[in-house]
Design a protein around this motif. Structure first.
Motif: not given
Length: 198
Positions: A4, A7-8, A11
């Motif tokens: 996670e 990938k992000n 954020l």
């Protein structure tokens, strides 16, 4: 969680998660991880070096004093989080075997010598390059700058004012004497990071 973050990562890299900034990377904490975001291509080289050094040291069973490296690419690296050492008078300092003996684990000198001799690592005793493990002992968290990388790439860019050098001076905004990021001899903006200067 690791997938996670990979990938992000954008954020998660918000100011409230900020933990530190160097001349080539900016660091954010997410749970038990840190995400190091490259501010300059030299940051990528440092992250790549850290990953390769960690992997090689792990294969030799010499990794316990190095922050575990999980991932790196052109933009980021992900590493295990360790609490940073506190500044003294708003600045980093050199680790000293006598003064900081309570922080130094048994195999510290062996790892220090290994990083110096076999990997050409630079600036290994600066307190900003360490974190503390659960027992309050030193762990290398920033060990990817080599002497050759420093001399051939970092120094010329710092002299040109492209990369910041760290100076201890009074911030013109908050009035506190602390480490300031200065970009070459002509940089007159004497504000600290907290007052808005990156």
């Amino acid at each position: 969680m690791l997938e996670e973050l990979i990938k992000n990562w954008k954020l998660y890299c918000k100011e409230k998660k900020f933990v530190g900034i160097g001349s080539t990377r900016k660091v954010y904490r997410v749970s038990d991880y840190v995400i190091k975001v490259n501010l300059h291509p030299i940051g990528y080289n440092q992250s790549k070096n850290e990953f390769e050094i960690y992997t090689e040291m792990e294969n030799k069973f010499l990794d316990p004093l190095l922050a575990q490296n999980y991932y790196y690419d052109d933009l980021i690296s992900i590493q295990k989080y360790y609490a940073p050492l506190e500044l003294i008078d708003n600045q980093s300092y050199e680790i000293n075997f006598e003064n900081h003996s309570h922080l130094i684990p048994d195999s510290f000198e062996k790892i220090l010598n290994e990083l110096d001799r076999n990997f050409d690592c630079f600036d290994l005793k600066d307190s900003s390059n360490f974190g503390l493990d659960n027992e309050g002992k030193l762990v290398f968290i920033d060990y990817g700058m080599t002497k050759s990388l420093y001399e051939t790439m970092w120094v010329p860019l710092a002299e040109e004012g492209i990369l910041p050098q760290i100076y201890f001076d009074i911030c013109n905004s908050c009035g506190v004497e602390k480490e300031l990021r200065m970009y070459g001899d002509n940089d007159k903006d004497k504000r600290c990071y907290e007052c808005g200067k990156e």
